[in-house]
Structures are given as C-alpha cells and as structure tokens.
Motif scaffolding. Structure first.
Motif, PDB file in Angstrom:
ATOM      1  N   LEU A 270       0.818  -1.210   0.000  1.00 53.77           N
ATOM      2  CA  LEU A 270       0.000   0.000   0.000  1.00 53.77           C
ATOM      3  C   LEU A 270       0.854   1.263   0.000  1.00 53.77           C
ATOM      4  CD1 LEU A 270      -2.781  -1.100   2.493  1.00 53.77           C
ATOM      5  CD2 LEU A 270      -3.111  -0.515   0.084  1.00 53.77           C
ATOM      6  N   THR A 273       0.380   3.409  -3.308  1.00 52.33           N
ATOM      7  CA  THR A 273      -0.913   3.937  -3.761  1.00 52.33           C
ATOM      8  C   THR A 273      -0.885   5.443  -3.986  1.00 52.33           C
ATOM      9  OG1 THR A 273      -1.633   4.097  -1.455  1.00 52.33           O
ATOM     10  CG2 THR A 273      -2.234   2.098  -2.671  1.00 52.33           C
ATOM     11  N   ASP A 461      -5.321  -7.136  -4.053  1.00 56.89           N
ATOM     12  CA  ASP A 461      -5.859  -5.840  -3.622  1.00 56.89           C
ATOM     13  C   ASP A 461      -7.177  -5.574  -4.345  1.00 56.89           C
ATOM     14  OD1 ASP A 461      -6.162  -3.326  -2.534  1.00 56.89           O
ATOM     15  OD2 ASP A 461      -4.847  -2.364  -3.984  1.00 56.89           O
TER      16      ASP A 461
END
Length: 539
Positions: A270, A273, A461
């Motif tokens: 993450l 992102t 994801d």
C-alpha cells in the motif's frame, strides 16, 4: 460594612504578602539554587527542569494571575499612591489598575496552555508576565508583585524548549498590518462612541437600559461584546492546533527496495498507492506509512523493514503527533507491534479478524473445500481460463482492465477508496502482477497480485469483474491463484480483513465490543459483515 471590607482586604493582603509571595519567591530561588548544585555535578539542570516545567510553570502563572486579581481588589499600600502621583498622571494609574486585572484574567487562561506544552501559551504568558510587572508598578508601585512576575517570566524563558506543541498563534501569525488595521478600526469606533455620548453621565444602570432612545447603553453593550469576541478569538488561536496540510509523499526507490526485502505482510504494498506520508528510519532501510486527518495521525500497518528499526519509527511518529497536538492511531497492526503500542500508552481495540490460508499442502480435493470446488468447476465449464500476467506486460492490458473497473464501480454505485486499499490507477496497477480470468480470450475478472519478496505471504488488492463473468468466477480466480502461490513457494495467502468478526459481547465487555457485535449480527443491510466472513471462511 465598610469596616468589615477593610478587615477582609487587610487579611487578604496579609496572606499574599506573608504567605503566597514568599512561597513563589522561595520556589524560584530554590530552583535556581538546585540548578547551580546540579551544574556543579556536571549535570545540566535544564535536563531535569524541562519535564517538570509545564506543570510547575502552569501553576506559577496561574498563581501570578490570581495575585494580580486579588491585588486589584485590595487598597494600595499606604503612602505609595502619593508617591506614584508625583510620577504618573492619575488617569494612567487608573487605566493601569484595570489593565493589570485583565492581565491577571488572561494569565489564568494561559496557564492551561502551558500545562499542555503549547508554544502559543509560552509566548502569551511571557508577554503577559512582563506587562503585568510594568502595570503593577504603574498602578501602585507594587514592586513585590513585579519581582515575582519577572522571576516567573525568567523561569519560563529558561525552560522555553518544554513548550514545543505548535499552535495557530505561531504557525499562522497575523500580519502586523492586519493587527494595526483591526486595532485602529475598533479603537476609532470606541473613541467616536465616547465622543458622541460624552454628555451622558456614567452609571451602572446604563448597562441594563433597554429603550428606544438608550443609544449610550447600546454603545456600552456593543463595545463589551466586541471586546469579548476579540478575547475569544485570541484564546482560540492560542489553544488551537496548527493545521497539518494534507500532502502525499513519494517513497524513494532505494528505501522501498531495502525495506520491502524484509516485509512479511503484503499490506506493505500500500506504500505505492500515492495517498500517504512516509517516515523513514535513520538507516534508510525501514519506513512507516501514515496520513493525517484532522487531529488524527493514522499509521497503516506495521513498519516495513528490519524489526530493529520499528521502535525507533513508532516513537518518532508518536513525537510528531504529540508536537502537533494530534492523537496517534495504529491501524491494522500485527502482534509484533502490540508490546510497543502498550509501552507507548495506546489502547488496543479489536475491530475484526484476518482470513489467512496456509498454502503448504493446499488442495481443493478435501471435504471442506466442496463448495469452493463446485463453484470453480461451474466457471471452468463456462470456459474460464486463469492466467497471471507479469508486471512487465501490464501496460498492454490497462485499457481493457480500466473498462472492467469503470463498469464494476458504476454497477456497485461505489467510488474509488483510498489509504487502506488501492485504487485503479495505471501507474499503480503496472507495479504488480495481475491475475486474470478469461472467457474466449476476453478478460472477465482480474485482481492485482501482492507478494512479499521472501514469499511469506501472497494476497490481492483490487478485485473486479465484468458484467458477463460466469457464475463462480471469483471463486475460480481465488482458488487458481492459491494453487499458483503454492507452486511458486508462497507460505500463506491473505484474504484480508473480516470487519467486526470475532468480537464477543459479554456482560462485562467494553461498550465498543457490544456495539461491534450488535452491528455484526444486525447490520447486513448496511454492510455484509457476516456474509463477508462466511465467504472468506469457506477457503
């Protein structure tokens, strides 16, 4: 009554002169003496004073404000007003008397800010203490009060470093031009009012006259309201936390590579992102990701990198949040972080369970996997084929995947989420392998694949499908990806969190547990808590 008032004033003056003032003076002198003793032993007394300064100076400033208020209510020392009259005009002494009481009130309010270690309170208290000392001389030659106030201001200046929390007063200072303009406008309006009603005799009854022609009364009440509003605005800026801008950092490639080599959890991905801030360790091989929302500093997951650097990073973010008057939240942490969180004084709250499949020996040919096996075979009979597309080949698939993602979002009436999940963004999608399900060559479902470099964990994801995905298509994708992970040496497959799962509501459970358990049982119409857990549990 007059004699009683005189006796009361004399008693208060006696207490202040012979008890309160010597106590404050003794405390300051003792601190100075002890500081010299510690200095002689080679220890900097400031190191000892800083942790105690917010509490002690908060008390001293509060007592200083109370001293000014009590002094303003008592008669002046005999003979001093006669001496003062030869130095200052009477109107100036009268205004100094009123101003000293106002400074006392403001010191009472500022004391709380010192206890909270606010830098704005430091600047305000220091200014008010010096002003109070000057006003004490101007209102009645009260040199004892002035000495105490100046000594308190000196102690405050000595411990300046203890007041490090930023406030709007210092982070967003008002320009001198603006302050002069506001002061001039208010001062001019007050002067005009006094000039317009100079023939009206003042009495306390004016404040309570509500008549059509009671213009002087309205002027007094309006001036008071303006003054109270200015004081309220000043106090708000004094205590309000300095704003933290919403920014998104870029994680340096060398730091990401070095840290991810130690990652055991796939949620470390993450970091790519593009919606987070990062705090990097001094060694440059570990980081944690976080974001600031209002007063909340939210750290996502465990720090990424060698575990030896985790404590350093967590205490560093704790210090940053504290300096900004923020509250720290560690979101979705693992068990290895729990001891550090407890040491930091944080409260642990369970909000769900993570579904994990052990890939060692994973197979569909067991009685427990019957429903999954059946759903997968339905998709196979419909012509479904599975493939893992490497990241290097993703650019050619982005347009087709974008169309599927757009349809899926519109069909679910969802918007892209952020922070704890990824979003469909070409640059982000191209960083990872992607599992796809095809029907006659067309992609009908996809999920981008996360895998830790040490092959400890595999996960996905974004999971999205087209309108014509066959029944059982997502089960087919998951099972084939798990088998693929087993073949490539991954140990576990994470299906992500099941929110509010596993939280029991017992008679002695905390309120959060009772509310969470109630929502899990009865909140299906708002979010499929139980359904999501049942779906993940079947794997």
């Amino acid at each position: 009554p007059q004699d009683n008032a005189t006796v009361l004033a004399a008693l208060l003056a006696y207490r202040i002169i012979y008890y309160v003032a010597p106590l404050i003076l003794a405390a300051v002198l003792m601190a100075f003496h002890e500081g010299r003793q510690w200095r002689g032993r080679g220890t900097d007394p400031l190191v000892i004073a800083l942790p105690l300064a917010p509490l002690l100076l908060g008390v001293l400033v509060f007592m200083s404000g109370a001293m000014l208020l009590v002094s303003g209510a008592l008669p002046a020392a005999p003979g001093r007003m006669d001496t003062l009259a030869t130095i200052l005009p009477l109107p100036i002494s009268e205004m100094a008397h009123v101003a000293a009481s106002l400074v006392g009130v403001m010191l009472l309010l500022v004391a709380l800010g010192l206890y909270r270690r606010l830098d704005g309170a430091f600047w305000a208290a220091r200014t008010l203490l010096v002003a109070g000392a000057l006003l004490s001389i101007a209102k009645g030659l009260d040199y004892e009060e002035a000495t105490i106030l100046l000594l308190t201001a000196a102690a405050l200046q000595w411990t300046r470093a203890a007041f490090y929390r930023r406030t709007r007063l210092t982070a967003e200072p008002l320009s001198p031009e603006w302050l002069v303009g506001v002061g001039a406008a208010i001062g001019l309006s007050v002067l005009i009012g006094f000039f317009a009603y100079r023939r009206v005799g003042y009495s306390s009854d004016l404040w309570w006259q509500f008549e059509t022609n009671a213009n002087a009364s309205r002027f007094l009440r309006t001036s008071l309201a303006v003054g109270l509003l200015l004081i309220g605005a000043a106090i708000w800026r004094l205590f309000a936390a300095a704003p933290v801008p919403m920014v998104h950092d870029m994680l340096p490639d060398d730091v990401a590579t070095a840290a991810l080599a130690h990652a055991d959890r796939t949620d470390a991905m993450l970091a790519f992102t593009g919606d987070k801030r990062f705090l990097v360790s001094d060694s440059g091989d570990a980081f944690l990701m976080y974001q600031v929302k209002g007063a909340s500093w939210i750290v996502l997951g465990d720090p990424v990198g060698p575990s030896e650097a985790w404590s350093e990073l967590l205490w560093a973010i704790r210090a940053r949040a504290d300096a900004a008057q923020g509250r720290l939240l560690l979101y979705q942490i693992g068990l290895r972080i729990v001891p550090i969180a407890i040491e930091m004084g944080l409260k642990l709250v369970k909000y769900g369970e993570e579904a994990t499949v052990e890939l060692d020996g994973f197979t569909l040919e067991t009685p427990e996997m019957r429903s999954v096996r059946k759903a997968s075979r339905v998709a196979e009979r419909a012509g479904a084929a599975f493939e893992v597309v490497p990241a290097a080949a993703m650019s050619a698939l982005i347009p087709e995947l974008q169309a599927i993602s757009d349809w899926w979002l519109a069909d679910k009436d969802h918007a892209e989420k952020s922070f704890s999940v990824g979003r469909f963004e070409p640059g982000y999608m191209a960083k990872f392998d992607c599992a796809v399900v095809r029907i006659e060559g067309r992609i009908v479902a996809f999920a981008n694949v996360w895998g830790t470099p040490n092959r400890q964990e595999l996960s996905v994801d974004l999971m999205r499908h087209a309108e014509d995905m066959p029944q059982g298509g997502m089960d087919f994708l998951f099972t084939r990806l798990m088998l693929w992970g087993h073949e490539h040496g991954y140990r576990n497959f994470s299906l992500g969190m099941a929110p509010l799962s596993g939280i029991e509501a017992r008679r002695l459970s905390p309120t959060w547990s009772k509310v969470a358990a109630f929502l899990f049982r009865h909140g299906e119409r708002f979010y499929g808590f139980a359904g999501l857990r049942a779906y993940k549990e079947k794997f």
